[in-house]
Design a protein around this motif. Structure first.
Motif, mmCIF file in Angstrom:
data_model
loop_
_atom_site.group_PDB
_atom_site.id
_atom_site.type_symbol
_atom_site.label_atom_id
_atom_site.label_comp_id
_atom_site.label_asym_id
_atom_site.label_seq_id
_atom_site.Cartn_x
_atom_site.Cartn_y
_atom_site.Cartn_z
ATOM 1 N N GLY A 22 0.782 -1.230 0.000
ATOM 2 C CA GLY A 22 0.000 0.000 0.000
ATOM 3 C C GLY A 22 0.811 1.275 0.000
ATOM 4 O O GLY A 22 0.235 2.363 0.118
ATOM 5 N N ARG A 23 2.132 1.202 -0.159
ATOM 6 C CA ARG A 23 2.971 2.400 -0.163
ATOM 7 C C ARG A 23 3.816 2.442 -1.432
ATOM 8 O O ARG A 23 4.142 1.405 -2.013
ATOM 9 C CB ARG A 23 3.875 2.454 1.077
ATOM 10 C CG ARG A 23 3.120 2.645 2.400
ATOM 11 C CD ARG A 23 4.101 2.767 3.557
ATOM 12 N NE ARG A 23 3.446 3.126 4.805
ATOM 13 C CZ ARG A 23 3.119 2.272 5.764
ATOM 14 N NH1 ARG A 23 3.384 0.982 5.599
ATOM 15 N NH2 ARG A 23 2.536 2.679 6.875
ATOM 16 N N VAL A 24 4.184 3.654 -1.835
ATOM 17 C CA VAL A 24 5.003 3.881 -3.021
ATOM 18 C C VAL A 24 6.290 4.565 -2.573
ATOM 19 O O VAL A 24 6.258 5.501 -1.764
ATOM 20 C CB VAL A 24 4.266 4.746 -4.053
ATOM 21 C CG1 VAL A 24 5.104 4.923 -5.307
ATOM 22 C CG2 VAL A 24 2.910 4.138 -4.402
ATOM 23 N N LEU A 25 7.435 4.112 -3.110
ATOM 24 C CA LEU A 25 8.735 4.658 -2.739
ATOM 25 C C LEU A 25 9.336 5.399 -3.926
ATOM 26 O O LEU A 25 9.464 4.846 -5.017
ATOM 27 C CB LEU A 25 9.677 3.534 -2.294
ATOM 28 C CG LEU A 25 11.074 3.962 -1.824
ATOM 29 C CD1 LEU A 25 10.984 4.811 -0.569
ATOM 30 C CD2 LEU A 25 11.950 2.735 -1.579
ATOM 31 N N VAL A 26 9.711 6.670 -3.687
ATOM 32 C CA VAL A 26 10.306 7.525 -4.709
ATOM 33 C C VAL A 26 11.610 8.086 -4.160
ATOM 34 O O VAL A 26 11.690 8.458 -2.980
ATOM 35 C CB VAL A 26 9.343 8.666 -5.107
ATOM 36 C CG1 VAL A 26 9.997 9.600 -6.115
ATOM 37 C CG2 VAL A 26 8.041 8.100 -5.662
ATOM 38 N N PHE A 27 12.641 8.151 -5.016
ATOM 39 C CA PHE A 27 13.915 8.744 -4.629
ATOM 40 C C PHE A 27 14.034 10.117 -5.278
ATOM 41 O O PHE A 27 14.074 10.236 -6.495
ATOM 42 C CB PHE A 27 15.076 7.843 -5.058
ATOM 43 C CG PHE A 27 16.435 8.375 -4.675
ATOM 44 C CD1 PHE A 27 16.665 8.885 -3.401
ATOM 45 C CD2 PHE A 27 17.490 8.362 -5.569
ATOM 46 C CE1 PHE A 27 17.912 9.378 -3.032
ATOM 47 C CE2 PHE A 27 18.742 8.844 -5.217
ATOM 48 C CZ PHE A 27 18.948 9.355 -3.942
#
Length: 363
Positions: free
Chosen positions: A118-123
């Motif tokens: 349920g989470r999105v990871l962006v750098f």
């Protein structure tokens, strides 16, 4: 004693509905409706009684546990901005603007690292931060990365940190999370990993591989696959193998891969049917999909063994190959681990292939 007369023509008052706590039959009926995004909202529109049952948090948790892995709603991709691409048809189709992360690539160089639980990871490269987004609530949490990770290619993964037996992944927004970042140190080409915990709001120490592995660029932008509690990424040059980070042991290793992975975008790390690490390799001439599985023998040595091979013409729903496809224009775009489905780009068309049944549908 007087008797109150009922006004002639007025119907008697209906009996009150039974308490919701005792309405087990209704809950059992609702429990068996399909786990599509529109199912519970449409059921809750029937009446107040159904609505109270459908939105009850205990019932929703039971509904998730009963159906297991949810259907794939869509995927995030980096275009001009990071956008959501739905894959379901109406009435289950989620509009792209519903999951707007509000991260504009034009404002800052941003890399989409992955999605899980349920989470999105962006750098965010310009700010040297990772951004953990909840697309349902719109909540975003920015975390500065360690100084060592500000240079070089970085990849990573986000996952729910709640490992309780009663926890069902899907409603993890109130649960703690972890971020795993892997990167290649520029001066000695040595892969390293680092783990962030939202519970302590700190990064752990840098974790190197046991031996340097020169010549391998880190991960190539691919999303990780979580097998047990081990994250796996393919190295950018596939012949160099893959990275494997064990969260329990806090160890990072480079493992070799089977032959046939020398063509870019023709392979995908998958989860085998028994929960172990697997690989899907798409033939360069539209012949078949070769599946490999990593097995551990009685001496504790892990090796790759052939698992199964499926000819392309045996996959239901795929269009017949054209000459363009036969010349090698085929790509693996991604993999949905929850549904065990792979996205293929063949002759200008995107297909979702279910790896267990080997059935496909065109997007």
């Amino acid at each position: 004693m007087t008797r109150r007369r009922r006004r002639r023509g007025s119907p008697p008052a209906p009996p009150p509905p039974p308490p919701l706590e005792n309405d087990d039959l209704l809950r059992e009926i609702l429990l068996r409706i399909p786990p599509q995004p529109s199912s519970l909202p449409r059921a809750s529109a029937v009446c107040k009684r159904w609505r109270c049952a459908a939105v009850d948090p205990k019932f929703v948790a039971r509904f998730r546990a009963h159906h297991g892995k949810p259907p794939l709603l869509g995927f995030f991709q980096r275009r001009d901005d990071i956008v959501f691409a739905p894959v379901l048809a109406a009435p289950d189709r989620v509009p792209p603007e519903r999951f707007d992360l509000r991260i504009r690539v034009t404002d800052s160089e941003a890399h989409l690292l992955g999605c899980r639980h349920g989470r999105v990871l962006v750098f965010d490269v310009a700010r040297a931060e990772v951004v953990v987004c909840d697309p349902i609530t719109g909540e975003r949490r920015r975390v500065a990365v360690p100084p060592e990770l500000k240079t070089g290619h970085v990849n990573g993964a986000v996952l729910c940190a709640d490992r309780g037996q009663e926890h069902v992944h899907g409603g993890c927004r109130s649960s703690p999370f972890k971020v795993v970042l892997v990167f290649m140190r520029s001066h000695d080409q040595r892969p390293l990993a680092c783990v962030y915990s939202s519970e302590t709001d700190t990064w752990g120490h840098l974790i190197p591989t046991e031996a340097p592995h020169p010549g391998s660029a880190c991960c190539g932008g691919a999303q990780s696959i979580l097998v047990g509690n081990v994250h796996c990424w393919p190295l950018r040059h596939a012949k160099d193998g893959m990275l494997q980070f064990d969260l329990d042991r806090q160890s990072l290793d480079v493992i070799e891969t089977p032959p046939g992975m020398n063509v870019p975008r023709n392979h995908q790390i998958v989860q085998a049917e028994d929960g172990t690490l697997g690989l899907a390799i798409l033939s360069h001439h539209y012949h078949n999909i070769q599946m490999w599985q990593r097995k551990v023998n009685c001496q504790g040595v892990a090796t790759w063994v052939p698992w199964k091979t499926t000819e392309m013409h045996d996959i239901l729903g795929l269009s017949p190959p054209t000459e363009v496809v036969k010349r090698g224009v085929e790509l693996i775009l991604g993999y949905d681990q929850d549904a065990n489905e792979m996205l293929l780009y063949l002759d200008g068309t995107v297909y979702i292939v279910q790896l267990k049944s080997m059935q496909s549908r065109k997007l």
